[in-house]
Scaffold this motif. Structure first.
Motif, PDB file in Angstrom:
ATOM      1  N   GLY A  82      -2.773  -1.083  -3.670  1.00 46.20           N
ATOM      2  CA  GLY A  82      -1.494  -1.740  -3.427  1.00 46.20           C
ATOM      3  C   GLY A  82      -0.729  -1.956  -4.719  1.00 46.20           C
ATOM      4  N   LYS A  86       0.843  -1.212   0.000  1.00 39.85           N
ATOM      5  CA  LYS A  86       0.000   0.000   0.000  1.00 39.85           C
ATOM      6  C   LYS A  86       0.872   1.253   0.000  1.00 39.85           C
ATOM      7  N   CYS A  90      -3.181   6.379  -6.130  1.00 42.53           N
ATOM      8  CA  CYS A  90      -4.126   6.818  -5.111  1.00 42.53           C
ATOM      9  C   CYS A  90      -4.737   8.149  -5.526  1.00 42.53           C
TER      10      CYS A  90
END
Length: 141
Positions: A115, A93, A102
């Motif tokens: 991840g 992650k 992200c």
């Protein structure tokens, strides 16, 4: 310069207070951000294997908590075969966040982090403090 103007004095900036030493994880994070900005980052098994096979890979980062032993074995073997430096990071992650997988909310916090078990740097971008620390670390290993 006329008589009424004062000469311009350029002050040299005093050297900045020494920041705390950058550890290897911070250096990897900085290098990944620069590589991402310069389109020199391959993320995931397929892209990473392709970059290593082509001989474009300069550095490979592998997450230690990868749940597939074959995945780790393949990446380690490819890196050994093509003489690519391999660095391990603790969590996938964390690697996913560093590799840009992200969303960043308005307050600057990472949300919806995906991840990433492997990332390969093909272009470092510009020379940074993190890159020099990373190169020294790789030489000392």
């Amino acid at each position: 310069m006329s008589d009424g103007e004062a000469p311009v004095v350029v002050e040299e900036a005093a050297p900045a207070a020494p920041r705390e030493a950058m550890d290897i994880n911070q250096a990897v994070q900085m290098v990944l951000k620069k590589a991402l900005a310069h389109d020199g980052l391959s993320r995931g098994l397929h892209e990473a294997a392709r970059a290593i096979e082509k001989g474009e890979a300069q550095l490979c980062i592998l997450a230690e908590d990868c749940n597939q032993p074959d995945y780790k074995k393949l990446i380690e073997a490819l890196c050994a075969e093509h003489n690519v430096n391999l660095i391990s990071v603790p969590e996938n992650k964390q690697l996913g966040q560093w590799a840009g997988l992200c969303k960043i909310d308005p307050s600057g916090e990472a949300r919806k982090v995906v991840g990433c078990s492997c990332a390969v740097v093909t272009d470092y971008g510009e020379e940074t403090e993190g890159l020099s620390i990373l190169k020294e670390y790789l030489k000392s290993r």
